[in-house]
Design a protein around this motif. Structure first.
Motif, PDB file in Angstrom:
ATOM      1  N   ALA A 190       0.835  -1.191   0.000  1.00 25.14           N
ATOM      2  CA  ALA A 190       0.000   0.000   0.000  1.00 25.14           C
ATOM      3  C   ALA A 190       0.878   1.253   0.000  1.00 25.14           C
ATOM      4  O   ALA A 190       1.891   1.315   0.699  1.00 25.14           O
ATOM      5  N   GLY A 191       0.477   2.209  -0.827  1.00 23.80           N
ATOM      6  CA  GLY A 191       1.252   3.434  -0.971  1.00 23.80           C
ATOM      7  C   GLY A 191       2.277   3.381  -2.081  1.00 23.80           C
ATOM      8  O   GLY A 191       2.849   4.404  -2.449  1.00 23.80           O
ATOM      9  N   GLY A 192       2.500   2.191  -2.621  1.00 20.63           N
ATOM     10  CA  GLY A 192       3.476   2.021  -3.679  1.00 20.63           C
ATOM     11  C   GLY A 192       2.904   2.285  -5.064  1.00 20.63           C
ATOM     12  O   GLY A 192       1.775   2.776  -5.209  1.00 20.63           O
ATOM     13  N   SER A 193       3.707   1.953  -6.076  1.00 18.23           N
ATOM     14  CA  SER A 193       3.324   2.220  -7.457  1.00 18.23           C
ATOM     15  C   SER A 193       3.514   0.986  -8.321  1.00 18.23           C
ATOM     16  O   SER A 193       4.320   0.103  -8.009  1.00 18.23           O
ATOM     17  N   LEU A 194       2.794   0.976  -9.417  1.00 14.60           N
ATOM     18  CA  LEU A 194       2.866  -0.131 -10.372  1.00 14.60           C
ATOM     19  C   LEU A 194       2.459   0.415 -11.726  1.00 14.60           C
ATOM     20  O   LEU A 194       1.630   1.338 -11.808  1.00 14.60           O
ATOM     21  N   ARG A 195       3.042  -0.121 -12.796  1.00 10.04           N
ATOM     22  CA  ARG A 195       2.606   0.265 -14.130  1.00 10.04           C
ATOM     23  C   ARG A 195       2.176  -0.965 -14.906  1.00 10.04           C
ATOM     24  O   ARG A 195       2.972  -1.889 -15.098  1.00 10.04           O
ATOM     25  N   LEU A 196       0.961  -0.951 -15.341  1.00  6.81           N
ATOM     26  CA  LEU A 196       0.439  -2.017 -16.188  1.00  6.81           C
ATOM     27  C   LEU A 196       0.602  -1.630 -17.650  1.00  6.81           C
ATOM     28  O   LEU A 196       0.488  -0.454 -18.000  1.00  6.81           O
ATOM     29  N   SER A 197       0.851  -2.625 -18.469  1.00  3.20           N
ATOM     30  CA  SER A 197       0.944  -2.419 -19.912  1.00  3.20           C
ATOM     31  C   SER A 197      -0.043  -3.348 -20.609  1.00  3.20           C
ATOM     32  O   SER A 197      -0.358  -4.429 -20.112  1.00  3.20           O
ATOM     33  N   CYS A 198      -0.483  -2.910 -21.758  1.00  2.00           N
ATOM     34  CA  CYS A 198      -1.371  -3.730 -22.570  1.00  2.00           C
ATOM     35  C   CYS A 198      -0.905  -3.600 -24.017  1.00  2.00           C
ATOM     36  O   CYS A 198      -1.020  -2.523 -24.621  1.00  2.00           O
ATOM     37  N   ALA A 199      -0.363  -4.678 -24.544  1.00  2.00           N
ATOM     38  CA  ALA A 199       0.128  -4.690 -25.917  1.00  2.00           C
ATOM     39  C   ALA A 199      -0.956  -5.196 -26.849  1.00  2.00           C
ATOM     40  O   ALA A 199      -1.589  -6.230 -26.575  1.00  2.00           O
ATOM     41  N   ALA A 200      -1.156  -4.483 -27.929  1.00  2.00           N
ATOM     42  CA  ALA A 200      -2.198  -4.849 -28.882  1.00  2.00           C
ATOM     43  C   ALA A 200      -1.603  -5.284 -30.205  1.00  2.00           C
ATOM     44  O   ALA A 200      -0.582  -4.752 -30.652  1.00  2.00           O
ATOM     45  N   SER A 201      -2.237  -6.249 -30.807  1.00  2.00           N
ATOM     46  CA  SER A 201      -1.853  -6.652 -32.163  1.00  2.00           C
ATOM     47  C   SER A 201      -2.856  -6.064 -33.138  1.00  2.00           C
ATOM     48  O   SER A 201      -3.976  -5.727 -32.769  1.00  2.00           O
ATOM     49  N   GLY A 202      -2.438  -5.934 -34.380  1.00  2.00           N
ATOM     50  CA  GLY A 202      -3.355  -5.383 -35.368  1.00  2.00           C
ATOM     51  C   GLY A 202      -2.950  -3.991 -35.773  1.00  2.00           C
ATOM     52  O   GLY A 202      -2.418  -3.220 -34.978  1.00  2.00           O
ATOM     53  N   ARG A 203      -3.221  -3.651 -36.996  1.00  2.00           N
ATOM     54  CA  ARG A 203      -2.787  -2.370 -37.532  1.00  2.00           C
ATOM     55  C   ARG A 203      -3.723  -1.226 -37.202  1.00  2.00           C
ATOM     56  O   ARG A 203      -3.426  -0.080 -37.499  1.00  2.00           O
ATOM     57  N   THR A 204      -4.864  -1.525 -36.588  1.00  5.39           N
ATOM     58  CA  THR A 204      -5.858  -0.491 -36.353  1.00  5.39           C
ATOM     59  C   THR A 204      -5.932  -0.061 -34.903  1.00  5.39           C
ATOM     60  O   THR A 204      -6.910   0.552 -34.501  1.00  5.39           O
TER      61      THR A 204
END
Length: 122
Positions: free
Chosen positions: A14-28
């Motif tokens: 609690a009080g900390g940080s995190l970064r989520l990523s979401c990689a997408a495929s597709g040209r659009t």
């Protein structure tokens, strides 16, 4: 068609940080509104944040406003969720999703990732 893969979840104090990523495929990818949702055990999936196709517009749930930041990099086909000052109640599986229009509603999103677990310890 867009395929989404989340990463970056884990255990954080609690009080900390995190970064989520979401990689997408597709040209659009750059044509889609992207959103983050979360689902805690025994609860319904809820909206967290959304970002417009060019990053010019964002929206946040009141519970995360001022603590979380959504961003995207269309050159990398990736959307991010920076989570600061996390709380135990942020514990959930976090999903990214893609929609054709700007929305905070679960049913408006057509494509979903498999989710990534975030656990915040007190």
């Amino acid at each position: 068609q867009v395929q989404l893969v989340e990463s970056g979840g884990g255990l954080v104090q609690a009080g900390g940080s995190l970064r989520l990523s979401c990689a997408a495929s597709g040209r659009t990818f750059s044509s889609y509104v992207m959103g983050w949702f979360r689902q805690a055990p025994g609860k319904e999936r809820e909206f967290v944040a959304a970002i417009s196709w060019n990053g010019g517009g964002t929206n946040y749930a009141d519970s995360v406003k001022g603590r979380f930041t959504i961003s995207r990099d269309n050159a990398k086909n990736t959307v991010y969720l920076r989570m600061n000052r996390v709380k135990p109640e942020d514990t959930a599986v976090y999903y990214c999703a893609a929609a054709n229009g700007f929305s905070t509603t679960y049913s408006s999103y057509d494509y979903w990732g498999q989710g990534t677990q975030v656990t915040v310890s007190s």
